[in-house]
Design a protein around this motif. Structure first.
Motif, PDB file in Angstrom:
ATOM      1  N   GLY A  60      43.459  27.181  41.081  1.00 21.08           N
ATOM      2  CA  GLY A  60      43.382  27.933  42.325  1.00 21.08           C
ATOM      3  C   GLY A  60      44.169  29.219  42.294  1.00 21.08           C
ATOM      4  N   LEU A  61      44.273  29.832  41.121  1.00 24.46           N
ATOM      5  CA  LEU A  61      45.044  31.062  40.951  1.00 24.46           C
ATOM      6  C   LEU A  61      44.128  32.249  40.720  1.00 24.46           C
ATOM      7  CD1 LEU A  61      47.836  29.792  38.537  1.00 24.46           C
ATOM      8  CD2 LEU A  61      48.150  30.439  40.932  1.00 24.46           C
ATOM      9  N   GLN A  65      46.815  38.147  39.874  1.00 29.40           N
ATOM     10  CA  GLN A  65      48.135  37.778  40.376  1.00 29.40           C
ATOM     11  C   GLN A  65      48.920  37.002  39.322  1.00 29.40           C
ATOM     12  OE1 GLN A  65      46.852  33.763  42.892  1.00 29.40           O
ATOM     13  NE2 GLN A  65      48.445  35.031  43.724  1.00 29.40           N
ATOM     14  N   CYS A  66      48.218  36.191  38.527  1.00 34.54           N
ATOM     15  CA  CYS A  66      48.886  35.384  37.511  1.00 34.54           C
ATOM     16  C   CYS A  66      49.383  36.267  36.367  1.00 34.54           C
ATOM     17  CB  CYS A  66      47.918  34.330  36.990  1.00 34.54           C
ATOM     18  SG  CYS A  66      48.713  33.082  35.960  1.00 34.54           S
ATOM     19  N   LEU A 178      45.291  38.869  48.626  1.00 32.09           N
ATOM     20  CA  LEU A 178      45.515  37.554  49.231  1.00 32.09           C
ATOM     21  C   LEU A 178      44.575  36.576  48.540  1.00 32.09           C
ATOM     22  CD1 LEU A 178      46.643  35.620  51.402  1.00 32.09           C
ATOM     23  CD2 LEU A 178      44.845  36.463  52.948  1.00 32.09           C
ATOM     24  N   PHE A 179      45.146  35.604  47.844  1.00 32.36           N
ATOM     25  CA  PHE A 179      44.362  34.687  47.029  1.00 32.36           C
ATOM     26  C   PHE A 179      44.403  33.252  47.528  1.00 32.36           C
ATOM     27  CE2 PHE A 179      45.671  38.185  44.331  1.00 32.36           C
ATOM     28  CZ  PHE A 179      44.553  38.469  43.568  1.00 32.36           C
ATOM     29  N   GLN A 180      45.529  32.853  48.130  1.00 28.40           N
ATOM     30  CA  GLN A 180      45.707  31.454  48.496  1.00 28.40           C
ATOM     31  C   GLN A 180      45.878  31.267  50.003  1.00 28.40           C
ATOM     32  OE1 GLN A 180      47.705  32.592  45.727  1.00 28.40           O
ATOM     33  NE2 GLN A 180      46.217  31.714  44.326  1.00 28.40           N
ATOM     34  N   ASP A 211      39.434  34.322  44.035  1.00 27.03           N
ATOM     35  CA  ASP A 211      39.513  35.781  44.091  1.00 27.03           C
ATOM     36  C   ASP A 211      40.146  36.223  45.406  1.00 27.03           C
ATOM     37  OD1 ASP A 211      39.165  38.429  43.341  1.00 27.03           O
ATOM     38  OD2 ASP A 211      37.136  38.093  42.585  1.00 27.03           O
ATOM     39  N   ARG A 212      40.200  37.520  45.624  1.00 27.32           N
ATOM     40  CA  ARG A 212      40.908  38.081  46.773  1.00 27.32           C
ATOM     41  C   ARG A 212      39.967  38.356  47.934  1.00 27.32           C
ATOM     42  NH1 ARG A 212      42.301  43.573  43.326  1.00 27.32           N
ATOM     43  NH2 ARG A 212      40.183  43.920  42.589  1.00 27.32           N
TER      44      ARG A 212
END
Length: 342
Positions: A60-61, A65-66, A178-180, A211-212
């Motif tokens: 879920g990343l 961002q990672c 914003l991903f999560q 994704d964002r």
């Protein structure tokens, strides 16, 4: 002397796991740190690229961002796993087991009993135009709540234009990093969307990306549309492989409202067009709107899937309302990108 790269054989094995119990994660962390230090060749980086992407989907990343986190923080593996938990929560055990199964029996046939969700007209649109709209893929209520999540995250008020143009570190053009969020995850798990992807891929062993989201406010005298304009997200090395992209409209979106834009049917003529360009011409620098770009108006809760060979992008918002979207797609682990980027 040339650059000395480490051999893939010296990397941490796929099987070595940490407290999350997911295979390949420690190897991925190892590779990113080596890449940061320019100790891993581009070919070795690319060889497992899709496996890396699938790993992050299982966790879920977001990919960006990672990579940014590891490049900036150079964390220990223990700290990296802690960051994953703090950022995306513990991965679902079913996703961990499903991902780890990728390293099991290579001869195991995936389940491929496809339940069709796209009707005859939608399939005709897909074949002719290279895109399809899944109506009411996500409920209006969930879309409205997702918009509120985005507004809260970037500090804007949906009904107050004076707040729409504030600077925020997570806003990159019209993209919002914003991903999560539980609602974003819920939207990604839409049964209609997943089944549509399964039908187009003609396989069930596909993974949803984290994704964002996007926020495209109306243009003003002081704020102009920053892009992305028409583009491709894949190499234009021929033949362009089959792959899919997608976005969810979170609010009703008119053509003038910075609508998602593409060139219908271009997947059927891209090879001829590329061959028609004079030698040395950069296809990405052509007037792609002149190829027949079309804004796609749709309602909140509608999901658009398109073939990656279509030029696509956003456009200036000339309405009086902002556009809100969420990006995600489904893809299998064994797709491969072109070795040469054109």
């Amino acid at each position: 002397m040339g650059q000395t790269f480490l051999s893939p054989d010296t990397l941490i094995p796929f099987s070595e796991t940490g407290k999350l119990g997911i295979m390949h994660l420690k190897r991925f962390w190892n590779k990113v740190l080596l890449k940061r230090e320019n100790k891993l060749s581009q070919n070795d980086w690319q060889d497992e690229w899709q496996l890396d992407r699938t790993l992050l989907s299982a966790l879920g990343l977001g990919l960006e961002q990672c990579l940014i986190y590891i490049f900036r923080e150079t964390p220990s593996f223990g700290k990296f796993e802690t960051w994953i938990i703090e950022t995306a929560g513990y991965p679902r055990q079913e996703d961990v087991l499903r991902f780890n199964d990728l390293f099991g029996d290579k001869n195991k046939e995936p389940a491929n009993v496809i339940q069709p969700v796209l009707d005859v007209e939608q399939l005709k649109c897909w074949q002719e135009n290279g895109y399809v709209i899944i109506r009411n893929a996500v409920s209006k209520d969930d879309c409205e709540e997702t918009i509120e999540v985005i507004c809260d995250f970037i500090g804007v008020k949906r009904v107050d234009p004076a707040t729409w143009y504030k600077q925020h570190p997570s806003i990159q053009g019209i993209m919002v990093q914003l991903f999560q969020h539980p609602l974003l995850n819920k939207n990604r798990q839409s049964e209609k969307v997943r089944m549509a992807y399964e039908q187009l891929w003609q396989r069930k062993d596909i993974w949803v990306t984290a994704d964002r989201v996007g926020f495209n406010p109306p243009e003003t005298e002081r704020w102009k549309f920053p892009g992305p304009n028409m583009h491709w997200d894949c190499s234009l090395t021929l033949p362009i492989p089959f792959s899919l992209q997608g976005l969810l409209y979170l609010s009703d979106t008119e053509a003038s409202q910075g609508a998602f834009t593409l060139v219908p049917g271009f997947h059927n003529r891209i090879e001829k067009w590329l061959h028609s360009l004079p030698a040395g011409t950069d296809p990405r620098k052509q007037d792609l709107h002149a190829l027949g770009s079309t804004p796609i108006a749709a309602n909140g809760g509608d999901f658009i899937i398109w073939h990656q060979a279509l030029p696509h992008g956003s456009r200036p918002n000339t309405s009086d309302k902002p556009r809100f979207v969420q990006y995600f797609t489904y893809e299998p682990v064994d797709i491969r990108e072109a070795d040469l980027w054109i």
